[in-house]
Design an enzyme around this catalytic site. Structure first.
Site, PDB file in Angstrom:
ATOM      1  N   LYS A   1       0.809  -1.220   0.000  1.00 27.07           N
ATOM      2  CA  LYS A   1       0.000   0.000   0.000  1.00 27.07           C
ATOM      3  C   LYS A   1       0.843   1.271   0.000  1.00 27.07           C
ATOM      4  O   LYS A   1       0.323   2.351  -0.270  1.00 27.07           O
ATOM      5  CB  LYS A   1      -0.936  -0.001   1.203  1.00 27.07           C
ATOM      6  CG  LYS A   1      -1.965  -1.117   1.182  1.00 27.07           C
ATOM      7  CD  LYS A   1      -2.950  -0.965   0.038  1.00 27.07           C
ATOM      8  CE  LYS A   1      -4.128  -1.903   0.249  1.00 27.07           C
ATOM      9  NZ  LYS A   1      -5.126  -1.751  -0.816  1.00 27.07           N
TER      10      LYS A   1
ATOM     11  N   SER B   1      -3.376 -12.299   3.638  1.00 28.30           N
ATOM     12  CA  SER B   1      -3.731 -12.045   2.235  1.00 28.30           C
ATOM     13  C   SER B   1      -2.672 -12.639   1.302  1.00 28.30           C
ATOM     14  O   SER B   1      -2.996 -13.124   0.221  1.00 28.30           O
ATOM     15  CB  SER B   1      -3.910 -10.549   1.976  1.00 28.30           C
ATOM     16  OG  SER B   1      -2.691  -9.867   2.098  1.00 28.30           O
TER      17      SER B   1
END
Lengths: 94, 327
Positions: free
Chosen positions: B60, B277
């Site tokens: 991110k 994830s």
């Protein structure tokens, strides 16, 4: 003996869209049995086939995590609030 | 003067150029996931792109920095503004880090049940946090964030990671070219999870422009009720504006339990401790790999596992099961 069970959005399809339902029982296991009677299909989303809680699901009795109480044997009293919370913040139904 | 162009002249980045933490974003390494070799054909290789090496510890950093950079360029972000975003965690950490580095206040809306480590990290970066209901998931945070923005729109700059194409652009400009270069153009499959979908969209778009044959595979939880932090189950979620399903070749649903087991496996066998994830992404990559006799699969590993040690991935049911087994 009735407890209030808070339902997360992804599971509200089993409760007719309700965010909380009432369930009877003196332990978490009994509450889950009663929930299944009124909301068929809900239990298998929360539990493994052997009745234990799935790894990514947390259950709370009045805010206390049942992992640190007595798991599915944790006692439930009249008026208690039980919350079913996925361990993380996943998508909710829009 | 020689004939060489000045553009070719090697030069060292000066201290001033490398002074900011944001200058260290990107250029992450790739590593072969060797423990999967026995499960796939000898002609197939699976590489993980280890995004945990980014400042802030996740993929991110790329999108957050590009969103902020574009905001600064357009002057939508300027002194006096607060950066406001809804996030299930890693984008919040990245924005908090960038805000701290650039001197902008950051306010983040997230579900109360994000991991304890995330909350602590955000406090460390001095970000303000607002919690939405743990019962409503990341969509609850999106809705609450909209309400906060509507109350005082002039005060905030909202990067809008779910709807701004600058999110995908970050990966079009950096992640995609890095993978193309690191594989020497041999990549045949990109596998990435869907949170905002920015990674799979932007990276996939770049790679397909280099070669039409590159297959883009998006990974989502198999069910709306799941435990893979940061991921979205598209059919039951507020669909991000930047998600263009026609740009992916395949969507693979992964069970939470399988994702968790893959995390344990990669840590114990390859020395790679990742988040859930990444576990899901690798399960998806393995499913893709099993159908192939040759290929180079690159799977995006969003972050490291350190920040999930207090979550159900480790603390809780697994420990209990092990304790019971050891009795």
């Amino acid at each position: 003996m009735a407890a209030r069970v808070r339902i997360p959005t992804p599971l509200r399809k089993y409760t007719g869209g309700k965010d909380a339902v009432s369930a009877e029982g003196t332990t978490i296991a009994a509450i889950l049995d009663d929930l299944e009677k009124n909301c068929p299909g809900l239990r298998e989303r929360i539990c493994e086939a052997d009745g234990s809680i799935r790894r990514f699901v947390n259950l709370y009795v009045n805010g206390d995590d049942i992992r640190f109480l007595d798991n599915t044997g944790s006692p439930v009293k009249d008026g208690d609030e039980i919350s079913i919370v996925p361990a993380i913040a996943g998508g909710a139904s829009a | 003067m020689t004939g060489a162009s000045t553009a070719d002249r090697p030069r060292l980045a000066t201290t001033a150029e490398a002074l900011r933490i944001v200058d260290l974003i990107g250029n992450t390494p790739m590593v072969e996931l060797r423990c999967l070799r026995e499960s796939i054909a000898p002609g197939v290789t699976i590489y993980g792109k280890v995004e945990g090496f980014n400042p802030g510890g996740s993929v991110k950093a790329r999108s957050a920095w590009n969103l902020v950079r574009r905001g600064l360029e357009s002057e939508q972000l300027r002194p006096g503004k607060t950066i406001l975003e809804s996030t299930s965690g890693n984008t919040g950490i990245a924005l908090a880090m960038i805000g701290a580095a650039l001197g902008y206040p950051v306010k983040l809306v997230m579900p109360e049940n994000v991991s304890r480590e995330r909350k602590r990290v955000l406090q460390a970066y001095n970000a303000e946090t607002v919690y939405s209901s743990p019962m409503e998931g990341s969509d609850g945070a999106i809705i609450l964030c909209r309400e906060i923005l509507a109350q005082d729109p002039e005060r905030y700059f909202k990067p809008d990671q779910y709807n701004s194409e600058y999110n995908s652009e970050a990966h079009y400009l950096t992640t995609g070219p890095e993978i193309w270069k690191q594989t020497g153009g041999r990549v045949t499959h990109l596998v990435a999870t869907i949170g905002t979908s920015g990674t799979v969209m932007g990276t996939g778009r770049f790679l397909k422009e280099q070669s039409h044959d590159v297959q883009v595979v998006a990974i989502e939880p198999s069910d709306s009720f799941h435990g893979i932090e940061g991921l979205k189950h598209m059919a039951s979620s507020i669909v991000p504006g930047i998600w263009h399903p026609e740009q992916v070749d395949r969507v693979v649903g992964v069970d939470t339990e399988d994702a968790y087991d893959m995390v344990y496996n990669l840590a114990a066998k390859d020395g790679l401790l990742l988040g859930q994830s990444s576990g899901a992404a690798v399960v998806g990559a393995l499913e893709v790999a099993r159908d192939l006799t040759s290929g180079v699969i690159v799977v995006i590993l969003c972050d490291f596992g350190d920040r999930y040690l207090s979550t159900n991935l480790w603390l809780g049911w697994r420990d209990r099961h092990q304790l019971a087994a050891n009795k």
